[in-house]
Structure formats: structure tokens, C-alpha cells
Design a protein around this motif. Sequence first.
Motif, PDB file in Angstrom:
ATOM      1  N   GLU A  22      23.382 116.886  41.557  1.00 28.69           N
ATOM      2  CA  GLU A  22      22.034 116.687  42.093  1.00 28.69           C
ATOM      3  C   GLU A  22      21.677 117.787  43.089  1.00 28.69           C
ATOM      4  O   GLU A  22      20.562 118.324  43.060  1.00 28.69           O
ATOM      5  CB  GLU A  22      21.943 115.307  42.755  1.00 28.69           C
ATOM      6  N   ILE A  23      22.621 118.122  43.963  1.00 29.80           N
ATOM      7  CA  ILE A  23      22.330 119.173  44.944  1.00 29.80           C
ATOM      8  C   ILE A  23      22.219 120.531  44.260  1.00 29.80           C
ATOM      9  O   ILE A  23      21.447 121.391  44.679  1.00 29.80           O
ATOM     10  CB  ILE A  23      23.390 119.196  46.077  1.00 29.80           C
ATOM     11  N   VAL A  24      22.981 120.726  43.195  1.00 32.44           N
ATOM     12  CA  VAL A  24      22.881 121.971  42.424  1.00 32.44           C
ATOM     13  C   VAL A  24      21.477 122.084  41.814  1.00 32.44           C
ATOM     14  O   VAL A  24      20.851 123.151  41.845  1.00 32.44           O
ATOM     15  CB  VAL A  24      23.959 122.037  41.331  1.00 32.44           C
ATOM     16  N   ARG A  25      21.016 120.989  41.270  1.00 30.54           N
ATOM     17  CA  ARG A  25      19.673 120.978  40.682  1.00 30.54           C
ATOM     18  C   ARG A  25      18.611 121.308  41.731  1.00 30.54           C
ATOM     19  O   ARG A  25      17.685 122.096  41.491  1.00 30.54           O
ATOM     20  CB  ARG A  25      19.395 119.609  40.058  1.00 30.54           C
ATOM     21  N   LYS A  26      18.742 120.708  42.903  1.00 31.25           N
ATOM     22  CA  LYS A  26      17.765 120.935  43.964  1.00 31.25           C
ATOM     23  C   LYS A  26      17.796 122.373  44.458  1.00 31.25           C
ATOM     24  O   LYS A  26      16.753 122.995  44.690  1.00 31.25           O
ATOM     25  CB  LYS A  26      18.035 119.982  45.135  1.00 31.25           C
ATOM     26  N   LEU A  27      19.001 122.919  44.619  1.00 28.80           N
ATOM     27  CA  LEU A  27      19.128 124.299  45.075  1.00 28.80           C
ATOM     28  C   LEU A  27      18.575 125.274  44.047  1.00 28.80           C
ATOM     29  O   LEU A  27      17.936 126.266  44.399  1.00 28.80           O
ATOM     30  CB  LEU A  27      20.588 124.628  45.376  1.00 28.80           C
ATOM     31  N   ILE A  33      14.949 125.684  44.269  1.00 30.80           N
ATOM     32  CA  ILE A  33      14.517 126.451  45.431  1.00 30.80           C
ATOM     33  C   ILE A  33      14.820 127.937  45.288  1.00 30.80           C
ATOM     34  O   ILE A  33      13.995 128.798  45.616  1.00 30.80           O
ATOM     35  CB  ILE A  33      15.201 125.908  46.709  1.00 30.80           C
ATOM     36  N   LEU A  34      16.005 128.281  44.742  1.00 28.80           N
ATOM     37  CA  LEU A  34      16.495 129.661  44.793  1.00 28.80           C
ATOM     38  C   LEU A  34      16.213 130.497  43.556  1.00 28.80           C
ATOM     39  O   LEU A  34      16.182 131.731  43.639  1.00 28.80           O
ATOM     40  CB  LEU A  34      18.009 129.646  45.038  1.00 28.80           C
ATOM     41  N   LYS A  35      16.002 129.863  42.429  1.00 27.55           N
ATOM     42  CA  LYS A  35      15.960 130.602  41.162  1.00 27.55           C
ATOM     43  C   LYS A  35      14.915 131.710  41.149  1.00 27.55           C
ATOM     44  O   LYS A  35      15.137 132.779  40.580  1.00 27.55           O
ATOM     45  CB  LYS A  35      15.705 129.639  40.007  1.00 27.55           C
ATOM     46  N   PHE A  36      13.778 131.487  41.786  1.00 24.07           N
ATOM     47  CA  PHE A  36      12.694 132.458  41.717  1.00 24.07           C
ATOM     48  C   PHE A  36      12.535 133.260  43.010  1.00 24.07           C
ATOM     49  O   PHE A  36      11.520 133.923  43.210  1.00 24.07           O
ATOM     50  CB  PHE A  36      11.370 131.742  41.389  1.00 24.07           C
ATOM     51  N   ASN A  37      13.525 133.195  43.897  1.00 27.51           N
ATOM     52  CA  ASN A  37      13.418 133.913  45.171  1.00 27.51           C
ATOM     53  C   ASN A  37      14.748 134.562  45.509  1.00 27.51           C
ATOM     54  O   ASN A  37      15.625 133.959  46.123  1.00 27.51           O
ATOM     55  CB  ASN A  37      12.994 132.948  46.281  1.00 27.51           C
ATOM     56  N   GLU A  55      26.832 131.458  50.056  1.00 30.41           N
ATOM     57  CA  GLU A  55      27.436 132.424  49.137  1.00 30.41           C
ATOM     58  C   GLU A  55      28.780 131.961  48.608  1.00 30.41           C
ATOM     59  O   GLU A  55      29.046 132.007  47.395  1.00 30.41           O
ATOM     60  CB  GLU A  55      27.589 133.783  49.842  1.00 30.41           C
ATOM     61  N   GLU A  56      29.656 131.515  49.478  1.00 28.50           N
ATOM     62  CA  GLU A  56      30.992 131.095  49.061  1.00 28.50           C
ATOM     63  C   GLU A  56      30.936 129.889  48.138  1.00 28.50           C
ATOM     64  O   GLU A  56      31.604 129.837  47.104  1.00 28.50           O
ATOM     65  CB  GLU A  56      31.864 130.774  50.292  1.00 28.50           C
ATOM     66  N   GLU A  57      30.149 128.903  48.514  1.00 29.07           N
ATOM     67  CA  GLU A  57      30.067 127.671  47.739  1.00 29.07           C
ATOM     68  C   GLU A  57      29.439 127.918  46.359  1.00 29.07           C
ATOM     69  O   GLU A  57      29.823 127.297  45.361  1.00 29.07           O
ATOM     70  CB  GLU A  57      29.235 126.623  48.491  1.00 29.07           C
ATOM     71  N   LEU A  58      28.470 128.840  46.298  1.00 23.59           N
ATOM     72  CA  LEU A  58      27.771 129.091  45.038  1.00 23.59           C
ATOM     73  C   LEU A  58      28.621 129.848  44.017  1.00 23.59           C
ATOM     74  O   LEU A  58      28.248 129.922  42.842  1.00 23.59           O
ATOM     75  CB  LEU A  58      26.473 129.860  45.315  1.00 23.59           C
ATOM     76  N   LYS A  59      29.749 130.403  44.466  1.00 18.91           N
ATOM     77  CA  LYS A  59      30.653 131.087  43.523  1.00 18.91           C
ATOM     78  C   LYS A  59      31.187 130.133  42.454  1.00 18.91           C
ATOM     79  O   LYS A  59      31.555 130.554  41.364  1.00 18.91           O
ATOM     80  CB  LYS A  59      31.815 131.717  44.271  1.00 18.91           C
ATOM     81  N   GLU A  96      26.297 129.494  36.884  1.00 18.61           N
ATOM     82  CA  GLU A  96      25.028 129.270  36.182  1.00 18.61           C
ATOM     83  C   GLU A  96      23.822 129.410  37.124  1.00 18.61           C
ATOM     84  O   GLU A  96      22.672 129.524  36.671  1.00 18.61           O
ATOM     85  CB  GLU A  96      25.011 127.880  35.533  1.00 18.61           C
ATOM     86  N   MET A  97      24.109 129.387  38.437  1.00 10.42           N
ATOM     87  CA  MET A  97      23.049 129.530  39.430  1.00 10.42           C
ATOM     88  C   MET A  97      22.793 131.024  39.636  1.00 10.42           C
ATOM     89  O   MET A  97      23.667 131.760  40.083  1.00 10.42           O
ATOM     90  CB  MET A  97      23.461 128.887  40.754  1.00 10.42           C
ATOM     91  N   TYR A  98      21.617 131.493  39.283  1.00  7.66           N
ATOM     92  CA  TYR A  98      21.321 132.912  39.442  1.00  7.66           C
ATOM     93  C   TYR A  98      19.828 133.086  39.728  1.00  7.66           C
ATOM     94  O   TYR A  98      19.012 132.197  39.497  1.00  7.66           O
ATOM     95  CB  TYR A  98      21.700 133.681  38.178  1.00  7.66           C
ATOM     96  N   TYR A  99      19.523 134.274  40.224  1.00  8.87           N
ATOM     97  CA  TYR A  99      18.122 134.618  40.494  1.00  8.87           C
ATOM     98  C   TYR A  99      17.549 135.278  39.256  1.00  8.87           C
ATOM     99  O   TYR A  99      18.037 136.305  38.803  1.00  8.87           O
ATOM    100  CB  TYR A  99      18.026 135.559  41.701  1.00  8.87           C
ATOM    101  N   ASP A 100      16.518 134.696  38.689  1.00 13.01           N
ATOM    102  CA  ASP A 100      15.921 135.210  37.472  1.00 13.01           C
ATOM    103  C   ASP A 100      14.805 136.184  37.824  1.00 13.01           C
ATOM    104  O   ASP A 100      13.679 135.786  38.107  1.00 13.01           O
ATOM    105  CB  ASP A 100      15.358 134.042  36.641  1.00 13.01           C
TER     106      ASP A 100
END
Length: 375
Positions: free
Chosen positions: A336-341, A344-348, A358-362, A366-370
Motif C-alpha cells: 500500500e505504501i509502495v502504491r502511494k509513493l 507521488i514520485l513517478k512523474f517528479n 533512497e536506501e529503502e527504495l532499492k 519497479e519504482m522509477y521516474y518516468d
Amino acid sequence: MDLKIIIEQELWEAIEKNYEHESYSSAILDAMHLLTDTIRNKTGLEGDGSGLIGQAFGGENPKLQLNKLQTESEKNIQKGTQELLRGLYTAIRNPRSHDKYNDTKEEADSIICFIGYILKIIDKSKVNFEESTFLKRVFEKYYVKTEEYSELLVNEIPKRQRTNLAITVILKRKEGDFENLYYFLKALFDQLEDNNISQVFKVISEELKYTSSEEDIRTILNTVPAKYWSKLDKAVKLRVENILLENVKSGKYDLLNENCLNGALGTWIETEHLMNFEDVSNWNLEVVNKIKYGDEEDKAYIEEFFWNKICEINSHEIDYWLEDYIKSELKNKDSEIVRKLEAILKFNGNHSWWKIFEEELKDFPEMYYDDDLPF
């Protein structure tokens, strides 16, 4: 001649000190100052001298109309009075303002009596801007909900009358459509000086000082632009924010039926309100607590009304409580928190949270800036 008996009380009070001390030229200037202020206050204009007279009495649609301006005689009266007033400034006020004069009592009596006559004419004149008529346009059901329309209306209000009009609208806010009033007050506040806004917020503070009525508070949240929230008297501000916080603590939302079960008042809080609250950290903590320890209706309430707002006010400098919560949930690989993040972050790509987490997102490749999106 007993001037005190002949002229109006307001004019006598304006000249009394200098007149009684036989400073007759100064008394004449006092009378002219009252004349200027009278015209300014009645029209809302800020000018002076001949310029002020032209703006107030001249043109096809003068701000001060002495009659219906239909017949040639009526138009001549308007024009003639305008010229008389110009003459007062040119021949009476200006010379005494720039050179030393020693008017006699008889001269002062004659001039001051004439100014008194002009003041009576102005008192009977019709003002082109009538507040009561104008307010009908603000509160009507056909109000156009656009910035352009609101700005056009505000431009019609004489500058000196804008503060009082803002106060009147706020005091009558329960009689109108809140969305209409929001558009109008936003445009009006944008035209007010800082000291005038503070004056309006003294009235708002009095409105909120003792009330516990949700309607009183909600209608202020609805109509007054949120970016000025910090203008409230601090004691009032702290009290109202505490009422709002308690309301949010009780907040519950039925996701299935899309219905707010409790905490309706808190749902009117905007992001800009939160930005201007005194103890933002406490609000962060309450949001986190409702998500971590609340039931499904508690969590749904935050998701529906506060999550995006809280994330926005923390986008540049994140609060400890929110940062700790997100890091903890990422470590637990909470989907759920991954979905929420991601939302917020995908387009910025410049969002500060990329660095903070940074460490946690490693653990979430699949979480990246498009940056390939076409917009």
C-alpha cells in the motif's frame, strides 16, 4: 455672524480649534481638508485637488451625481458644481497651502460658509456605487464562478470601500453560496493592502473567538482564502486549530458507501490551511497514528481527505513522524505504501523523497521516474 450656529456640526468641529484661536487661514484649510475627505470617503477615490474633482464629478457616468443628468439644465448643474469645486482648490486651498495668508474673520466666515453649502450639496448627491445594490450581485444565484468575473466585480468597488465590503460579505457569508463567495473574496483579498487584510481578520477573529459551532468555523474555511489563515489572532488560531484537530481525530469514512461518518468539519481543511497551522508536526503525528492504529474507517478517512495534503506539505522538508512511518512500511515491504509513493514520485524526478528514501527504495526496482511521458 455666529459661524458655529450657521454651519453644520461636523464642519464646525473640523475648524473649531484654529477658528477659536483666530488662525482663520488655517481654519479655511481645515474646511477644505474636510471637503476633500468627504469626497474621498463617499466615492472611494484616492486623488486630490482638481484631479479628484474630475474623477468624482466628471465624465458621462460620474461617481457623484447631483441629479438624474437627463436634461440640459441638470447636466449644467453637474458641470457647474464641478467647476466651482475646482475653483475652490485652485483659488482658495492651493494659495493658502503654499504661501502665507492672513485672512480676516469676515473672509473666513464667507469662505467657510460657502464650503458648508458645497458639503450639503455633496451630502445629497447620489453615489454611483451603492454597497447594498452591489451585494445583490455577489449573493445572487447567477454569480459566474470564474476568476475573470470575480476580478471584474472587484474592479468596480471604490478602493476605500473594499475593506468594509469584505467584512460585510464575511459577516453575511451564511446567506450565500460558499463557492461564489470564495471566488469573490479571493479576488477581493488580492486587491487589499496588507494592513487592510489584517483589519478584516480582526473581525474574523472576533467571529471565531468564542464559537464552537461547526457551521461558524466551516463557513470561514469555505469562503476565506486559506493562504491568509496566519492573519488570525494567535489565541483564536490555536483554539480553532485544536477544535479542528479533535474533529479529525474522530474522523471516519465508509469507503463502500463513500460517506463521511464522522469528522466532517475537518474535511474542509485545505493544504494551504495546513501549511499555515501552528503545530504542523502534531498534525503529521495524528495522520500517521490514524493510519497505523486506526480501524479501516479511520484509515479510509485519512486516505480520502488528508494523505495527499500531508504529503504535499512535507514534499520539501519531511516531518519526523511521516518519514519514520514511510521508512518502516517500506522495510516491511507494504504494498500500500509502495502504491502511494509511486503515485507521488513517478512523474517528479526532482522530488526530495527520492533522496530521503533512497536506501529503502532499492528494494523496489519497479519504482522509477518516468521521464518518457509526452507531457
